[in-house]
Design an enzyme around this catalytic site. Structure first.
Site, PDB file in Angstrom:
ATOM      1  N   HIS A  99      41.241   5.871  49.320  1.00  0.00           N
ATOM      2  CA  HIS A  99      39.828   5.946  49.980  1.00  0.00           C
ATOM      3  C   HIS A  99      39.553   5.336  51.215  1.00  0.00           C
ATOM      4  O   HIS A  99      40.220   4.040  51.257  1.00  0.00           O
ATOM      5  CB  HIS A  99      38.868   5.351  48.634  1.00  0.00           C
ATOM      6  N   CYS A 139      33.565  -0.574  46.058  1.00  0.00           N
ATOM      7  CA  CYS A 139      33.479   0.601  45.294  1.00  0.00           C
ATOM      8  C   CYS A 139      32.424   0.546  44.024  1.00  0.00           C
ATOM      9  O   CYS A 139      32.006   1.579  43.654  1.00  0.00           O
ATOM     10  CB  CYS A 139      34.949   0.869  44.355  1.00  0.00           C
TER      11      CYS A 139
HETATM   12  N1  ARG Z   1      40.047   4.836  39.707  1.00  0.00           N
HETATM   13  C1  ARG Z   1      38.986   5.233  40.536  1.00  0.00           C
HETATM   14  C2  ARG Z   1      39.650   6.492  41.418  1.00  0.00           C
HETATM   15  O1  ARG Z   1      40.824   6.290  41.526  1.00  0.00           O
HETATM   16  C3  ARG Z   1      38.764   4.085  41.689  1.00  0.00           C
HETATM   17  C4  ARG Z   1      37.781   4.385  42.655  1.00  0.00           C
HETATM   18  C5  ARG Z   1      37.549   3.378  43.434  1.00  0.00           C
HETATM   19  N2  ARG Z   1      36.297   3.772  44.420  1.00  0.00           N
HETATM   20  C6  ARG Z   1      36.368   3.830  45.769  1.00  0.00           C
HETATM   21  N3  ARG Z   1      35.224   4.136  46.328  1.00  0.00           N
HETATM   22  N4  ARG Z   1      37.489   3.317  46.390  1.00  0.00           N
HETATM   23  O2  ARG Z   1      39.138   7.102  41.652  1.00  0.00           O
END
Ligand code: ARG
Length: 701
Positions: A168, A264
Site C-alpha cells: 500500500h 493504517c
Molecule cells: N492486513 C491488511 C491488508 O493486507 C493490512 C492493511 C494495512 N492498511 C494500510 N493502509 N496499509 O489489507
C-alpha cells in the site's frame, strides 16, 4: 487538541491475523495477542485524542482487518470514494464503511465492480492540499485513478509500487506538513521516483533507509508538527527533529503482523478542499489488438510484461485462443499509462511486437519536418528490423530500406507516397519524419516457441548430444548454402581475426573458391593476420603448424602491413605475385568484394582499410543489399554492426566460442537467426566437409 481535525478509527475487538494477503501476514496467522493488540491500539487512540478529534466506526465480527480504517475509502471535502478491495477477505468491510460515510453526511462514489482501489491506504493527499498521490501495482489499479481525479476534482500523481512488502502507498510514503515528504524510494519504480523528485524539492524529501521502512516508519500519522509512528532509528529521529517535527513513538508490533501500523489504523476524515486545485487527466488508456501465436511464442507474456515494466497497467478485454497447434490467437488489451510519455514508450514497444490500435481508424501518421540536417524531430519513431507499414491517406504504405535504429521519412510525389528508413545522419532539412506511434504497424512472422529468439546450439559445451546438434545445424546450413549458390543468391561473411588464429583460413578460402561467398566484411585485423599467415606461416606471431610462438613473431604482422603498403593495396600485392594464398587472396582472385572497417586499435592500417567509419558503414550497407544469408564468424563488433543494417528475413548464422556473443546476436527476436557456440575454425571445417558430402543437383553421378 485541534478540533477541526477528525480521525476515524475502529477498535480491535475482532482483530486477528486470520489469513494471508500480504507478506507480513505470512507465518503470523493467529499469532498476534488480542490483549497486546488492544493495549497498543488504546495507546495510539489516546495519543491521537490529544492531537485531534477521534471518531469510531463499530467493529464487525468476521472482518478482522476492519481496524485498518485507512482502507475504508478516500475522502476529500464532503466526497468519499469507497474502497473496492482487491482481496475477497476484505470485501465484506465495504458495506459497513459505506454506511458510516452515508450516516456522516458524505457523498459516496463507488467504482466499477472489477476495479480495485483501497482508499487512503493507496491514496495520500499532499498535506498542503495541492494534489493527490495515488499508488498502484499491488492492491489498487491504475485505471481507478482517473475516477479519483474526476470525482474529487484533484490532480492525481500515480506512483507504481514494486516491492510487495510495501503493497500500500501508505506503507512507504507519507506527505508531511510544510510540503515535506517522508518516504522509502526503494519501494517505487524509477519513473515514480522521478515524478516524486520533480514535485518535491530535495530539501523537503526525507528518504529513509530499509531498516526504518520495515519498521513502518513511513506509516505515520501526521497532525501539524506531530508525527506518530511505531518506531524510528536515531538518525531518522534527528532528521525529523531538525525539520521541526515532534516525533511520538508508540509500539504497534501486533498490527505489524498484519502488515499495518499507525497510519493504517486511522483515516483522516477532514481533508479540506482548495478551490484553486482541479483535476487534470494525465492517465491515458488505449486499446491494442494482438494476433499470432500469442501463447506458444510468448508474445502475450512479452506484451503484458513490457506494459507493467514501463509503469503501465492493462486489462485483457478479449482473448480468442487458437486451439490447434497451427492456429493463431487474437487478443484485445486495454493499456493504461500514468502519463502521455509513458504511453508513447509502451506503445512504441508494443508496435515492435506487432500490436495494432484498432479503435478509431487512424488515417494518417503524424510527421514533423526535419529542420536541421542529420537531426530528427525529438519524438521520432525509431525503426526495428521488422517490415513496417505506416498509414497515409487511410492506406498502409510499406517502408523501404527497412533497418534498425533509423527514422521513417515520408515523401508524397506525383507517383504516390513513399516511405523510407533513413539513419539520422542522412536526414535532410525538409524531410518529413514520422513521429509518435500513431498509425504504425510492424509485421512479425508468426513464430513458434521452439524458434523464438533464434536457435542456439552448443558444441564445446558439455553433453554428448550437443556435438550431434552442431553437426545437424552445420548440415542444414550447408544445404542452404548450396541452395543459395545454385540459384545465384548472395551470402556475406563477417569475420574476426580469431578465424585465422583458429585455423579457419583454409576453410574459408575454400568456400570462397567454390563460390559460396559473395562478400566479406571485417576489420583491419582479419586481413592482416590472414596475410601474415599466407606470407610468414604465423598468425599474430604464432606458428600455425606447430601452435607455438615464433621468436620475434610479434613483429610479423607489422612486416606484413608494411609489405602491402609498399605494393599499394591487397589486390596489387596479389598481382605482384607476392600474396598467393589465403582468404584475402581468394577474394581478389574470385572477384569477391570486401570491406575492411577500421577501428582505433588498428596497426597500420592496411591501405585497403577504410578508416572513415561513415564511409565504411555505407560500404557495408551497400554490400549487404539483397543478401540472403550472413555468416557471422567470431566478431561481435562487425556482426552487431551488420545486424543493425539488416532487415528481418535475412538468415543470420552467428558462430562464436563465447555464448554471450551468440545470445546477443541471435536475440534480435528474428526467427531467421541461428546461433552456434563453438570454435569457429572447427565450425568451418565441418561446414566444408558437409558441403563436400552434398552432391550438387547439376552433378549427376
Ligand atoms: N492486513 C491488511 C491488508 O493486507 C493490512 C492493511 C494495512 N492498511 C494500510 N493502509 N496499509 O489489507
Amino acid at each position: 487538541m485541534t478540533d477541526s481535525i477528525r480521525i476515524l478509527m475502529c477498535a480491535p475487538d475482532h482483530y486477528d491475523v486470520d489469513y494471508v494477503i500480504n507478506p507480513w501476514m505470512e507465518g503470523n496467522v493467529h499469532k498476534s495477542s488480542q490483549e497486546r493488540a488492544v493495549e497498543q491500539w488504546s495507546k495510539l487512540h489516546h495519543i491521537l485524542k490529544e492531537l485531534a478529534q477521534v471518531d469510531l466506526v463499530a467493529p464487525q465480527k468476521g472482518w478482522p482487518d476492519m481496524v485498518f480504517t485507512a482502507n475504508a475509502g478516500l475522502l476529500l471535502g464532503d466526497n468519499v470514494v469507497l474502497s473496492r478491495f482487491h482481496h475477497p477477505e476484505r470485501q465484506g468491510e465495504e458495506p459497513h464503511f459505506k454506511k458510516w460515510f452515508e450516516d456522516n453526511g458524505f457523498t459516496v462514489y463507488e467504482l466499477p465492480k472489477d476495479l480495485p482501489f483501497e482508499g487512503a491506504g493507496d491514496a495520500l493527499l499532499d498535506r498542503e492540499g495541492r494534489w493527490l498521490w495515488a499508488g498502484y501495482g499491488f492492491r489498487s489499479e491504475l485505471d481507478s485513478h482517473p475516477y479519483l481525479a474526476k470525482w474529487l476534482d484533484i490532480e492525481v500523481l500515480s506512483l507504481r509500487l514494486i516491492d510487495d512488502r510495501f503493497y500500500h502507498l501508505d506503507t512507504c510514503f507519507c506527505p508531511l506538513t510544510g510540503g515535506y515528504l517522508l518516504y522509502y524510494p526503494g519501494a517505487f519504480d524509477s519513473y515514480s521516483n522521478h515524478l516524486i523528485e520533480m514535485r518535491v524539492p530535495a530539501e523537503k524529501r526525507i528518504a529513509i533507509a530499509e531498516a526504518d521502512a520495515v519498521n513502518f516508519a513511513c506509516n505515520a500519522v501526521n497532525v501539524e508538527q506531530s508525527l506518530v509512528m511505531n518506531k524510528a532509528s536515531d538518525s531518522l529521529k534527528q532528521q525529523l527533529a531538525t525539520k521541526g517535527f515532534k516525533l511520538i513513538e508508540t509500539p504497534l508490533t501486533e498490527f505489524l503482523k498484519a502488515g499495518g501500523a499507525a497510519k493504517c489504523l486511522t483515516l483522516r476524515i477532514t481533508e479540506p478542499v482548495l478551490d484553486y486545485v482541479h483535476a487534470n487527466e494525465p492517465i491515458e488508456s488505449r486499446i491494442i489488438h494482438l494476433e499470432g501465436h500469442l501463447l506458444d511464442a510468448g508474445t502475450m507474456n512479452q506484451a503484458l510484461d513490457l506494459i507493467v515494466e514501463n509503469g503501465g497497467s492493462f486489462k485483457v478485454l478479449n482473448f480468442n485462443l487458437g486451439i490447434e497447434r497451427q492456429s493463431t490467437s487474437a487478443a484485445d488489451v486495454r493499456v493504461s499509462a500514468p502519463s502521455h510519455e509513458a504511453m508513447e514508450d509502451i506503445m512504441g514497444q508494443l508496435i515492435d511486437l506487432g500490436a495494432i490500435t484498432p479503435e478509431k481508424e487512424v488515417c494518417d501518421i503524424i510527421t514533423e519536418t526535419c529542420t536541421k540536417a542529420g537531426v530528427a524531430p525529438d519524438d521520432f519513431y525509431v525503426t526495428t528490423i521488422y517490415p513496417t507499414e505506416i498509414r497515409v491517406n487511410c492506406e498502409w504504405v510499406l517502408v523501404q530500406n527497412q533497418r534498425m535504429d533509423g527514422a521513417i521519412v515520408v515523401a508524397k510525389t506525383e507517383q504516390g507516397v513513399t516511405a523510407k528508413c533513413k539513419i539520422l545522419r542522412d536526414l535532410e532539412v525538409g524531410d518529413r519524419v514520422v513521429v509518435g506511434v500513431e498509425g504504425i504497424r510492424t509485421a512479425r512472422k508468426a513464430e513458434k516457441r521452439e524458434k523464438r529468439g533464434g536457435e542456439e546450439f552448443s558444441f564445446m559445451g558439455a553433453g554428448v548430444s550437443s556435438e550431434r546438434r552442431v553437426e545437424l545445424v552445420v548440415e542444414q546450413i550447408a544445404w542452404e548454402l548450396r541452395q543459395i549458390r545454385d540459384r545465384g543468391g548472395k551470402v556475406l561473411v563477417t569475420a574476426g581475426p580469431v578465424l585465422i588464429h583458429t585455423g579457419g583460413a583454409q576453410h574459408l578460402s575454400s568456400l570462397i573458391r567454390q563460390g559460396y561467398v559473395q562478400g566479406l566484411l571485417g576489420g583491419n585485423a582479419i586481413a592482416v593476420h590472414d596475410i601474415e599467415q599466407a606470407l610468414m606461416g604465423t598468425s599474430l606471431g604464432v606458428d600455425m603448424q606447430k601452435g607455438v610462438p615464433v621468436r620475434g613473431g610479434h613483429r610479423h604482422h607489422l612486416k606484413v602491413i608494411n609489405t602491402v603498403r609498399r605494393y599499394g593495396s591487397i589486390a596489387e600485392t596479389v598481382e605482384a605475385g607476392v600474396l598467393t594464398q589465403g582468404v584475402m587472396y581468394e577474394c581478389v582472385k574470385n572477384n569477391v568484394p570486401f570491406c575492411l572497417a577500421g577501428s582505433i586499435r588498428d596497426d597500420g592500417p592496411l591501405p585497403d582499410t577504410q578508416m572513415d567509419l561513415i564511409k565504411a558503414q555505407a560500404e557495408y550497407a551497400q554490400l549487404l543489399e539483397g543478401t540472403d544469408m550472413i555468416l557471422m564468424l567470431s566478431t561481435m563488433l562487425h556482426s552487431i554492426g551488420v545486424g543493425n543494417m539488416t532487415p528481418a528475413g535475412v538468415k543470420m548464422v552467428c558462430v562464436d566460442i563465447n555464448p554471450a556473443v551468440v545470445t546477443k546476436l541471435s536475440d534480435r527476436g528474428s526467427i531467421e537467426s541461428v546461433g552456434v557456440v563453438t570454435d569457429v575454425g572447427l565450425f568451418l571445417s565441418l561446414l566444408v566437409q558437409q558441403l563436400e558430402k552434398l552432391t550438387s543437383p547439376y552433378q549427376v553421378a
